[in-house]
Design a protein around this motif. Sequence first.
Motif, short mmCIF file in Angstrom:
data_model
loop_
_atom_site.label_atom_id
_atom_site.label_comp_id
_atom_site.label_asym_id
_atom_site.label_seq_id
_atom_site.Cartn_x
_atom_site.Cartn_y
_atom_site.Cartn_z
N MET A 1 16.69 -13.67 5.17
CA MET A 1 16.11 -12.42 5.64
C MET A 1 15.41 -11.72 4.47
O MET A 1 16.00 -11.46 3.45
N ALA A 2 14.15 -11.40 4.65
CA ALA A 2 13.38 -10.77 3.59
C ALA A 2 13.71 -9.29 3.51
O ALA A 2 13.80 -8.61 4.52
N THR A 3 13.88 -8.80 2.31
CA THR A 3 14.17 -7.37 2.12
C THR A 3 13.06 -6.66 1.38
O THR A 3 13.18 -5.49 1.05
N GLY A 4 11.96 -7.37 1.08
CA GLY A 4 10.85 -6.78 0.33
C GLY A 4 10.14 -5.71 1.13
O GLY A 4 10.15 -5.70 2.35
N VAL A 5 9.53 -4.79 0.43
CA VAL A 5 8.76 -3.73 1.07
C VAL A 5 7.38 -4.28 1.41
O VAL A 5 6.71 -4.86 0.57
N GLN A 6 6.96 -4.10 2.66
CA GLN A 6 5.65 -4.57 3.07
C GLN A 6 4.63 -3.47 2.83
O GLN A 6 4.87 -2.31 3.16
N ASN A 7 3.50 -3.83 2.25
CA ASN A 7 2.43 -2.88 2.00
C ASN A 7 1.44 -2.89 3.15
O ASN A 7 1.18 -3.93 3.74
N PHE A 8 0.88 -1.73 3.46
CA PHE A 8 -0.14 -1.62 4.49
C PHE A 8 -1.36 -0.97 3.87
O PHE A 8 -1.26 -0.16 2.94
N TYR A 9 -2.52 -1.31 4.41
CA TYR A 9 -3.75 -0.70 3.92
C TYR A 9 -3.73 0.80 4.17
O TYR A 9 -3.18 1.28 5.16
N GLU A 10 -4.36 1.54 3.28
CA GLU A 10 -4.49 2.99 3.42
C GLU A 10 -5.80 3.34 4.11
O GLU A 10 -6.24 4.49 4.09
N LEU A 11 -6.40 2.38 4.75
CA LEU A 11 -7.73 2.51 5.34
C LEU A 11 -7.81 3.62 6.38
O LEU A 11 -8.79 4.36 6.44
N TYR A 12 -6.78 3.78 7.20
CA TYR A 12 -6.84 4.73 8.31
C TYR A 12 -6.62 6.17 7.87
O TYR A 12 -6.77 7.08 8.67
N ARG A 13 -6.31 6.38 6.60
CA ARG A 13 -6.17 7.75 6.10
C ARG A 13 -7.51 8.47 6.12
O ARG A 13 -7.56 9.69 6.10
N ARG A 14 -8.61 7.71 6.15
CA ARG A 14 -9.94 8.31 6.17
C ARG A 14 -10.44 8.54 7.59
O ARG A 14 -11.54 9.04 7.79
N SER A 15 -9.63 8.18 8.60
CA SER A 15 -10.00 8.44 9.99
C SER A 15 -9.78 9.92 10.30
O SER A 15 -9.25 10.67 9.49
N SER A 16 -10.18 10.36 11.48
CA SER A 16 -10.01 11.76 11.86
C SER A 16 -8.54 12.17 11.83
O SER A 16 -8.18 13.20 11.26
N ILE A 17 -7.68 11.36 12.43
CA ILE A 17 -6.26 11.70 12.48
C ILE A 17 -5.61 11.59 11.10
O ILE A 17 -4.77 12.40 10.72
N GLY A 18 -6.03 10.61 10.31
CA GLY A 18 -5.51 10.47 8.96
C GLY A 18 -5.92 11.63 8.08
O GLY A 18 -5.12 12.13 7.28
N GLY A 19 -7.15 12.08 8.21
CA GLY A 19 -7.63 13.23 7.45
C GLY A 19 -6.89 14.50 7.83
O GLY A 19 -6.53 15.31 6.97
N PHE A 46 2.74 6.58 8.09
CA PHE A 46 1.52 6.63 8.90
C PHE A 46 0.73 5.32 8.78
O PHE A 46 0.29 4.77 9.79
N ASP A 47 0.58 4.81 7.55
CA ASP A 47 -0.14 3.55 7.34
C ASP A 47 0.49 2.43 8.15
O ASP A 47 -0.20 1.65 8.80
N ARG A 48 1.82 2.34 8.11
CA ARG A 48 2.54 1.30 8.85
C ARG A 48 2.39 1.50 10.35
O ARG A 48 2.03 0.58 11.08
N ALA A 49 2.64 2.72 10.81
CA ALA A 49 2.66 2.99 12.25
C ALA A 49 1.28 2.77 12.89
O ALA A 49 1.19 2.13 13.95
N ILE A 50 0.23 3.27 12.28
CA ILE A 50 -1.09 3.13 12.90
C ILE A 50 -1.54 1.67 12.90
O ILE A 50 -2.13 1.20 13.86
N THR A 51 -1.19 0.94 11.86
CA THR A 51 -1.54 -0.48 11.81
C THR A 51 -0.82 -1.24 12.93
O THR A 51 -1.44 -2.04 13.65
N GLU A 52 0.46 -0.98 13.11
CA GLU A 52 1.23 -1.66 14.14
C GLU A 52 0.78 -1.28 15.54
O GLU A 52 0.66 -2.14 16.42
N VAL A 53 0.50 -0.01 15.77
CA VAL A 53 0.07 0.43 17.10
C VAL A 53 -1.29 -0.17 17.46
O VAL A 53 -1.48 -0.68 18.57
#
Length: 115
Positions: A1-19, A46-53
């Motif tokens: 079982m992997a315990t590493g932290v997964q990184n997500f892009y910060e790309l959606y922070r520049r969207s309307s909702i991210g801003g 937020f990065d994780r949640a928006i990517t998954e959704v």
Amino acid sequence: MATGVQNFYELYRRSSIGGALTDTLDDLITQNNIDPQLAMKVLANFDRAITEVLQDKVRSRLSFKGSLDTYRFCDEVWTFQLKNVTFKMENGGQVVTADRVKIVSCTAKPQGAAA
């Protein structure tokens, strides 16, 4: 079982909702209502949640047509800038036009992310 932290892009922070989220967090920090570390945790969530959704819940498709103005490929990220773009939803819905559109395309997992 992997315990590493997964990184997500910060790309959606520049969207309307991210801003809006970023502005709100900045206000809360300025008013001393939250610590900057908590704001960073909220943004990471937020990065994780928006990517998954977007990956799991959104099934709509659209097509677009326009003139390619410029394109770049750097650090595994494609950037396209288009002019006179027309968007059409797959179900024959509303047609939307834009003078200029920027599309940023990244690989599915950021470099260095857990597999």
